[in-house]
Design an enzyme around this catalytic site. Sequence first.
Site, PDB file in Angstrom:
ATOM      1  CG  ASP A 164      -0.117  -0.121   2.266  1.00 33.53           C
ATOM      2  OD1 ASP A 164       1.128  -0.350   2.396  1.00 33.53           O
ATOM      3  OD2 ASP A 164      -0.869  -0.090   3.729  1.00 33.53           O
ATOM      4  CG  HIS A 169      20.233   9.361 -19.583  1.00 35.23           C
ATOM      5  ND1 HIS A 169      19.305   8.898 -20.504  1.00 35.23           N
ATOM      6  CD2 HIS A 169      20.543  10.508 -19.896  1.00 35.23           C
ATOM      7  CE1 HIS A 169      18.828   9.954 -20.916  1.00 35.23           C
ATOM      8  NE2 HIS A 169      19.910  11.055 -20.477  1.00 35.23           N
ATOM      9  CG  ASP A 198      21.864  16.801 -16.864  1.00 34.80           C
ATOM     10  OD1 ASP A 198      21.179  17.837 -16.446  1.00 34.80           O
ATOM     11  OD2 ASP A 198      21.913  16.230 -17.874  1.00 34.80           O
ATOM     12  CG  ASP A 216      17.922  19.554 -18.541  1.00 37.30           C
ATOM     13  OD1 ASP A 216      18.893  19.184 -17.885  1.00 37.30           O
ATOM     14  OD2 ASP A 216      17.562  19.170 -19.685  1.00 37.30           O
ATOM     15  CG  HIS A 263      24.080  14.049 -26.086  1.00 36.08           C
ATOM     16  ND1 HIS A 263      23.833  15.478 -26.228  1.00 36.08           N
ATOM     17  CD2 HIS A 263      25.084  13.962 -25.144  1.00 36.08           C
ATOM     18  CE1 HIS A 263      24.864  16.107 -25.395  1.00 36.08           C
ATOM     19  NE2 HIS A 263      25.644  15.392 -24.809  1.00 36.08           N
ATOM     20  CG  HIS A 285      15.725  18.416 -24.267  1.00 39.50           C
ATOM     21  ND1 HIS A 285      15.084  19.001 -23.401  1.00 39.50           N
ATOM     22  CD2 HIS A 285      16.952  18.141 -23.989  1.00 39.50           C
ATOM     23  CE1 HIS A 285      15.732  18.781 -22.287  1.00 39.50           C
ATOM     24  NE2 HIS A 285      16.993  18.400 -22.437  1.00 39.50           N
ATOM     25  CG  HIS A 334      13.598  15.035 -22.414  1.00 37.04           C
ATOM     26  ND1 HIS A 334      14.040  13.622 -22.446  1.00 37.04           N
ATOM     27  CD2 HIS A 334      14.735  15.759 -21.882  1.00 37.04           C
ATOM     28  CE1 HIS A 334      15.572  13.739 -22.109  1.00 37.04           C
ATOM     29  NE2 HIS A 334      15.732  15.063 -21.806  1.00 37.04           N
ATOM     30  CD  GLU A 381      20.879  18.688 -23.065  1.00 37.18           C
ATOM     31  OE1 GLU A 381      21.583  17.975 -22.265  1.00 37.18           O
ATOM     32  OE2 GLU A 381      19.715  18.869 -23.245  1.00 37.18           O
ATOM     33  CE1 TYR A 439      28.926  13.759 -21.726  1.00 31.11           C
ATOM     34  CE2 TYR A 439      28.432  13.715 -24.267  1.00 31.11           C
ATOM     35  CZ  TYR A 439      28.238  14.248 -23.070  1.00 31.11           C
ATOM     36  OH  TYR A 439      27.101  15.212 -22.563  1.00 31.11           O
ATOM     37  NE  ARG A 483      24.746  16.643 -20.190  1.00 32.75           N
ATOM     38  CZ  ARG A 483      25.080  15.257 -19.734  1.00 32.75           C
ATOM     39  NH1 ARG A 483      25.749  14.610 -20.516  1.00 32.75           N
ATOM     40  NH2 ARG A 483      24.582  14.946 -18.728  1.00 32.75           N
ATOM     41  CD  GLU A 501      20.842  20.357 -20.064  1.00 34.12           C
ATOM     42  OE1 GLU A 501      21.419  19.796 -19.354  1.00 34.12           O
ATOM     43  OE2 GLU A 501      19.767  20.042 -20.764  1.00 34.12           O
TER      44      GLU A 501
HETATM   45  N1  GLY Z   1      18.849  16.118 -18.059  1.00 32.70           N
HETATM   46  C1  GLY Z   1      18.334  15.660 -19.100  1.00 32.70           C
HETATM   47  C2  GLY Z   1      18.840  16.011 -20.455  1.00 32.70           C
HETATM   48  O1  GLY Z   1      19.625  17.026 -20.400  1.00 32.70           O
HETATM   49  O2  GLY Z   1      18.270  15.867 -21.395  1.00 32.70           O
HETATM   50 MN    MN Z   2      18.651  18.439 -21.163  1.00 33.53          MN
HETATM   51 MN    MN Z   3      20.334  17.760 -18.400  1.00 35.82          MN
END
Ligand code: GLY
Ligand code: MN
Ligand code: MN
Length: 457
Positions: A60, A262, A279, A290, A369, A373, A380, A403, A407, A425, A427
């Site tokens: 529960d 991630h 991040d 973000d 990547h 976004h 996202h 971003e 790497y 990175r 961002e």
């Molecule tokens: N923190 C997730 C991204 O940067 O997309």
């Molecule tokens: Mn991001």
């Molecule tokens: Mn991020």
Amino acid sequence: MGTRCVLKCVHMPPNDRETWARRRAAFFDAMSAMGGGSPSPSPSAVAVLPSAPVFLRNSDVEHEYRQDSDFFYLTGFDEPDSVAVLDAQTRTTTLFVRPRDRDREVWDGPRAGVDGAREQFGADAAFVIGELAEKLPDLLQNRRRVHYRIGHDRKFDERFLAAVDRVRARSRTGVFAPTEIVDPGAILHEMRLRKSPGEIETMRQAARITREAHEGAMARARPGMREYEVEALLLDTFRRHGSERPAYGSIVGSGPNACVLHYRKNDRQIEEGDLLLIDAGCEFGYYASDVTRTFPVGRVFSKPQQAIYELVLEAQLDAIEASRIGTTLDAIHARSVAIVTRGLVRLGLLEGEVEKLIETGAYKRFFMHRTSHWLGMDVHDVGAYFIDGKARGLEPGMVLTVEPGIYIAPDEASVSAEWRGIGVRIEDDVLVTSSNPEVLTAGIPKTVQEVHRACAG
Ligand code: GLY
Ligand code: MN
Ligand code: MN
């Protein structure tokens, strides 16, 4: 770390009855105006939006509840077991909600109930959720089109389709059942993509809190600490400033973990000279931030670390500058890819002609990547990236992340040892305006000097 005056000011997100009513009015207008593929250009339309389901963690005990963003955007209602029905013909909103329950409220806190749904949230009509099966067919009948996100919540799909079936069964009484089911996202997600001044102010506040958290982490991260200790500092700052929760799982990756895109374990002991990639961004008033920063712990950047850092920074600053009306996320990404690839060739990490390395995707070994976004209620965020197969142009009010990253895997055999295990990175969150891009997350240390200064505490 001192708390900035600006953070002490209590900022109320633009979540109030007028805001939700204005959004619903715009949604009604768009539903009524939507043509295409239907027997008449503006068929009668109704929308059905269920709240986010509750996920049980065990027996529960429930996972933390967060309302579905579309549902919250239109209603401001944050309780589970709720359904909103919005009728474009009558421009009325019906909410189905949990009943008041003295016993349950002792355990879980107060519920709005049907009276609260009307009085606090501006519903035109409200019923207890137990009445949904009986009442939903009445609300669907004689409407040609239903805006409902089929397949998003399979359990609710059953209840929705049962209601449609019940309307069909009434056809001999002269009523008709909906003949079209369309995704409400076609309208709603376009609305959410373009932020209002109130939404932007909320995102600025989320960004301020996140800035405070990153600056605190830079000042206090030391060799010997576990990554989770730094994560705890971030979460502490988020909560102390009224953020409900992180906008996503915080990534605190030291040394080789900075290369895991991630990374989530956050349990390694940080060593002197490691890069630490953080991040992390808070959610505030249902809006996300973000942010990524990468900095050296216990020392200044080593030469190879600094070379990679400066290359990522060059790409990031260029991408921010390019975030203007008319360009596309694809075009911004292409610029970052070009800068990163040229730089990797210059540093000797890639060999060959820059154009060829881009064409063949060879750069993806180090930059795997996308650069951007959408950002908004979700990290996202919603909103189409392509229109009719073509990358869409940026417009004022859209918020994107910028971003780029590089790497170099710890076991990357194609480069010399000094480069291996470096992950960087950078961002920020950027608002497109009618003039210069606005970096919502501006002020978080970013140049090499700023980072060194911030890390010195
Ligand atoms: N923190 C997730 C991204 O940067 O997309
Ligand atoms: Mn991001
Ligand atoms: Mn991020």
